[in-house]
Design a protein around this motif. Structure first.
Motif, short mmCIF file in Angstrom:
data_model
loop_
_atom_site.label_atom_id
_atom_site.label_comp_id
_atom_site.label_asym_id
_atom_site.label_seq_id
_atom_site.Cartn_x
_atom_site.Cartn_y
_atom_site.Cartn_z
N TRP A 86 0.83 -1.21 0.00
CA TRP A 86 0.00 0.00 0.00
C TRP A 86 0.86 1.26 0.00
N GLU A 87 2.13 1.12 -0.33
CA GLU A 87 3.04 2.28 -0.40
C GLU A 87 2.53 3.27 -1.44
N GLU A 88 2.57 4.55 -1.09
CA GLU A 88 2.06 5.54 -2.04
C GLU A 88 2.95 5.64 -3.28
N ILE A 89 2.38 6.16 -4.34
CA ILE A 89 3.14 6.28 -5.59
C ILE A 89 4.17 7.38 -5.40
N PRO A 90 5.46 7.11 -5.66
CA PRO A 90 6.48 8.13 -5.39
C PRO A 90 6.29 9.37 -6.24
N LEU A 91 6.70 10.50 -5.69
CA LEU A 91 6.62 11.76 -6.43
C LEU A 91 7.48 11.70 -7.68
N LYS A 92 8.64 11.04 -7.56
CA LYS A 92 9.56 10.95 -8.68
C LYS A 92 10.13 9.54 -8.72
N GLY A 93 10.13 8.91 -9.90
CA GLY A 93 10.76 7.60 -10.01
C GLY A 93 9.97 6.51 -9.31
N SER A 94 10.65 5.47 -8.92
CA SER A 94 9.96 4.26 -8.46
C SER A 94 10.36 3.78 -7.08
N ILE A 95 11.39 4.37 -6.48
CA ILE A 95 11.80 3.93 -5.15
C ILE A 95 10.84 4.52 -4.13
N PRO A 96 10.35 3.70 -3.20
CA PRO A 96 9.35 4.19 -2.23
C PRO A 96 9.83 5.46 -1.51
N ASP A 97 8.93 6.43 -1.38
CA ASP A 97 9.26 7.67 -0.66
C ASP A 97 9.35 7.45 0.84
N ASN A 98 8.51 6.53 1.35
CA ASN A 98 8.41 6.32 2.80
C ASN A 98 9.28 5.13 3.18
N ARG A 99 10.48 5.42 3.67
CA ARG A 99 11.37 4.33 4.04
C ARG A 99 11.70 4.42 5.53
N THR A 100 12.91 4.01 5.91
CA THR A 100 13.18 3.83 7.34
C THR A 100 13.28 5.14 8.12
N ASP A 101 13.74 6.23 7.48
CA ASP A 101 13.73 7.53 8.19
C ASP A 101 12.29 7.90 8.54
N THR A 102 11.39 7.60 7.60
CA THR A 102 9.98 7.96 7.76
C THR A 102 9.31 7.17 8.87
N GLY A 103 9.50 5.84 8.85
CA GLY A 103 8.87 5.01 9.88
C GLY A 103 9.34 5.42 11.26
N THR A 104 10.62 5.72 11.37
CA THR A 104 11.18 6.17 12.65
C THR A 104 10.52 7.47 13.08
N PHE A 105 10.44 8.41 12.15
CA PHE A 105 9.84 9.71 12.46
C PHE A 105 8.39 9.55 12.92
N LEU A 106 7.64 8.75 12.19
CA LEU A 106 6.21 8.62 12.49
C LEU A 106 5.98 7.93 13.84
N THR A 107 6.87 7.01 14.21
CA THR A 107 6.74 6.40 15.54
C THR A 107 6.92 7.46 16.61
N GLY A 108 7.95 8.29 16.44
CA GLY A 108 8.20 9.36 17.40
C GLY A 108 7.03 10.31 17.51
N GLU A 109 6.47 10.67 16.38
CA GLU A 109 5.34 11.60 16.36
C GLU A 109 4.13 10.98 17.08
#
Lengths: 271, 277
Positions: free
Chosen positions: A156-179
Motif C-alpha cells: 500500500w506504499e504511495e506512488i512516489p513523487l519521482k521515479g519508483s523507489i518508495p518515498d516512505n522508508r526507514t527515516d519515515t517510519g522512525t519519524f512517524l513512531t516518534g510523532e
C-alpha cells in the motif's frame, strides 16, 4: 483558532463529508503524548550497520550506558546496501513501488534482528507491530525496544513523487513512531556530521548546515538531502516533534551528547 | 601495544545504488520507468461505501449483492467495504480523548473488519472469502478459482499514520487504501460504489442546483479546489500520479445496473468517471 467541541463534531460527522476542509480543520487539536520522554533513535543502514563492528559496537555501548542511566530509548534500523540491491532488481523487473517497499522492509528487519542479538544481554527486545502496545511494559522493565524503521505500508506504499523507489522508508517510519508516541525530537545516527549543501563524500567543498528550518531548507531546493524528503513534509505538519537531528555516530561521545539534548549535528526544525 | 586503526569501511553489495543517496534528485530521476508490470490485470476492484450502503442494511445491500453475483461469471472482483457511521463515531470519541491520528487509524480498521465480516456472511455461499493483508500473495489463488475475496480498505498504516494536512483525521483512509491496492495490482478497473450518481459541483443533498459531472480529469478536479469531494483527496492525488490505474468510476449503488455498466466500461451509464489527464 476556534475548534468545534467533540459533540459538535459528532453531529457534523453524521451529516457532512469527511473530505470537507472546514470539517477537517475543526478536528485540529494537539494530541496527548502516549509515552512522554521517549528517545527515538535510528541507526543508519548503509551509513552504520553495513560498516560492521567498528562502527556499530561503540554506538551500542553508548546506547546501553544511557539506558542504564534511565533514558527511555527506542531503536530503529535502516536498510542499507542489501535493500539497494533488492530495489535495483525489482526495478529491473518493472515491479510497482508497493513491491519495492515490500522487498525493502525485510532488509531493515534483518538489521533490527542483528541489533537485538547484540543488545539482548542489555534488555534489547525486537518488537513488531503486534507488540507495539506493550511498549510501556518494556520501558518499565528497562528494556531497549528495537523495531525495523520501515513503516508497514508494504503493497500500500504511495506512488512516489519521482521515479519508483518508495518515498516512505526507514527515516519515515522512525519519524512517524516518534510523532505518534509523543517524542519531541528524532535522532538519526549517520556517518556524516549532518546536512551539507551537497554530498560531502562527493564534494569536499560542501558547506555544513548546523541548523535550519523546514521552510528554509525547502527554499534551498537542494539536489541531495541527508534524510528522506517526505520526512520534511511530515515534520512541517507534526504536532509533537519539534526537530530532527542528524549526527555522526562514528565520533565517540556523539550519541550521549545528542541523547542529553545537546546540539550535536544538524538540527532541522519545524517552523 | 598500539591499538590498530579502526576500519570503518563498508561491506557492500554491488548495485547501481551502492554509495548513492536515494534522496538525490538525479538518482530519483534515474528510476523513472516507462512500464510497470501488471500483477493481476484481469480483475476488478470494487469499493462499497460503508455509510452510503452498508449502514442502510438489507434494502441497499441485498440488491447490490444480487448485481455482484450476476457479474460473477464474467468478471473477477475483489470487494471491500469502508467503515461508515460507527467509524465516524469512534473518530469523534477518540478526538475528544486527545488520541493522535495513528490511534484513529487503528480504530477505523476495526469497524471496517466488522463490515467486511458482514459482507462475507452475505457472500460465503457464493465464494466470498475474507483476505487478510498477510495473505496478499494468495489473492491469485482466490481470483483464479472464481472466488470473491473481501479486503479491508484502510491501508496498513496502523500507528504510522502520516500527519494529516488538515486537522487530525487520517488523510489516507479507505478510498486511498483501495486505490493503492488496485494500483499495485494493476487491476482492470476500480469502482467506488456510493449512494449518489457520482460527482456534483456541490453536495446535491444540500444544494438542489448542484450540477452533475459525468466525466472530469483529475488534475482539473483538483485544481477546482472544492470544499468537499465525493472521494478522499489523497486518492485523487494518487490517481494523478498513478502508473497503472488511469481512471476510476463512481457509481450509485442504489440504482440497479450502474455497477454492471462500469464493469462493462459503458461510461455514459456508469455515474462519474474521473480520469488521469
Amino acid at each position: 483558532m476556534p475548534k468545534d467541541s467533540a459533540k459538535r463534531i459528532w453531529e457534523r460527522f453524521q451529516n457532512e463529508s469527511l473530505t470537507s476542509k472546514d470539517l477537517l480543520a475543526a478536528t485540529d487539536r494537539k494530541p496527548i503524548r502516549i509515552i512522554p520522554g521517549v528517545k527515538i533513535v535510528k541507526i543508519g543502514g548503509q551509513s552504520i550497520t553495513d560498516r560492521g563492528r567498528a562502527a556499530l559496537y561503540p554506538i551500542l555501548d553508548e546506547i546501553v550506558e544511557n539506558r542504564r542511566r534511565g533514558k527511555k530509548i527506542m531503536l530503529f534500523s535502516g536498510g542499507g546496501t542489501r535493500a539497494r540491491h533488492a530495489y535495483q532488481i525489482a526495478l529491473d523487473l518493472e515491479l510497482p513501488s508497493g513491491f519495492l517497499a515490500a522487498v525493502g522492509g525485510p532488509i531493515a528487519l534483518q538489521n533490527a534482528r542483528m541489533l537485538q542479538m547484540l543488545l539482548a544481554k542489555h534488555g534489547g527486545i525486537h518488537i513488531g507491530a503486534e507488540q507495539f502496545e506493550m511498549l510501556p511494559l518494556f520501558f518499565k522493565l528497562g528494556c531497549i525496544p528495537i523495531m525495523l524503521g520501515m513503516p508497514p505500508y508494504t503493497y500500500w506504499e504511495e506512488i512516489p513523487l519521482k521515479g519508483s523507489i518508495p518515498d516512505n522508508r526507514t527515516d519515515t517510519g522512525t519519524f512517524l513512531t516518534g510523532e505518534f508516541l509523543g517524542a519531541d525530537s528524532v535522532l538519526y545516527i549517520k556517518d556524516e556530521n549532518g546536512l551539507y549543501t551537497e554530498d560531502p563524500k562527493k564534494n569536499p567543498k560542501a558547506e555544513f548546515i548546523p541548523k535550519i528550518t523546514v521552510s528554509e531548507l525547502k527554499k534551498m531546493d537542494l539536489g541531495d538531502l541527508v534524510v528522506e524528503r517526505v520526512v520534511l513534509e511530515y515534520l512541517s505538519r507534526a504536532k509533537n516533534i519539534k526537530f530532527i537531528e542528524i549526527f555522526n555516530g562514528l565520533v565517540k561521545g556523539n550519541v550521549t551528547k545528542a541523547l542529553s539534548g545537546k546540539h550535536t549535528g544538524t538540527r532541522i526544525y519545524k517552523d | 601495544m598500539k591499538e590498530p586503526e579502526k576500519d570503518f569501511s563498508r561491506f557492500h553489495v554491488k548495485s547501481r545504488f551502492m554509495r548513492e543517496s536515494l534522496m538525490d534528485k538525479g538518482v530519483m530521476e534515474s528510476t523513472v520507468k516507462e512500464n510497470q508490470l501488471a500483477i493481476l490485470p484481469e480483475h476488478n476492484v470494487i469499493m462499497i461505501g460503508g455509510k452510503s450502503l452498508m449502514d442502510r442494511g438489507k434494502k441497499a445491500m441485498y440488491p447490490l449483492v444480487e448485481e455482484i453475483l450476476e457479474n460473477q461469471p464474467n468478471y473477477g472482483m475483489v470487494l471491500s467495504v469502508s467503515g461508515g457511521l460507527r467509524m465516524r463515531h469512534s473518530y469523534s470519541v477518540a478526538l475528544d480523548l486527545g488520541i493522535p491520528p495513528g490511534g484513529l487509524t487503528m480504530l477505523a480498521g476495526t469497524i471496517e473488519e466488522q463490515n467486511c465480516r458482514m459482507l462475507y456472511a452475505l457472500l460465503a455461499k457464493h465464494g466470498g472469502v475474507r483476505m487478510v493483508r498477510d495473505n496478499f500473495e494468495e489473492l491469485a489463488m482466490y481470483l483464479y478459482s472464481g472466488m470473491l475475496p473481501i479486503v479491508v480498505p484502510m491501508p496498513p498504516h496502523f500507528w504510522w499514520e502520516k500527519p494529516p494536512k488538515y486537522g487530525n483525521i487520517p488523510a489516507d483512509g479507505a478510498d486511498y487504501g483501495i486505490f493503492m491496492f488496485a494500483e499495485v495490482l494493476g487491476a482492470r478497473s476500480l469502482i467506488y460504489i456510493k449512494d449518489q450518481d457520482g460527482l456534483y459541483t456541490s453536495d446535491p443533498a444540500k444544494n438542489p442546483k448542484a450540477e452533475f459531472i459525468p466525466k472530469i480529469g483529475v488534475s482539473e478536479l483538483l485544481a477546482r479546489d472544492m470544499e468537499e469531494l465525493i472521494i478522499e483527496r489523497n486518492a485523487l492525488e494518487m490517481l494523478s500520479r498513478a502508473r497503472a490505474i488511469n481512471k476510476i468510476y463512481i457509481v450509485n449503488g442504489l440504482k440497479r445496473g450502474t455497477l454492471t455498466a462500469a464493469l462493462e466500461g459503458r461510461e455514459a451509464d456508469a455515474g462519474t468517471v474521473i480520469y488521469q489527464d
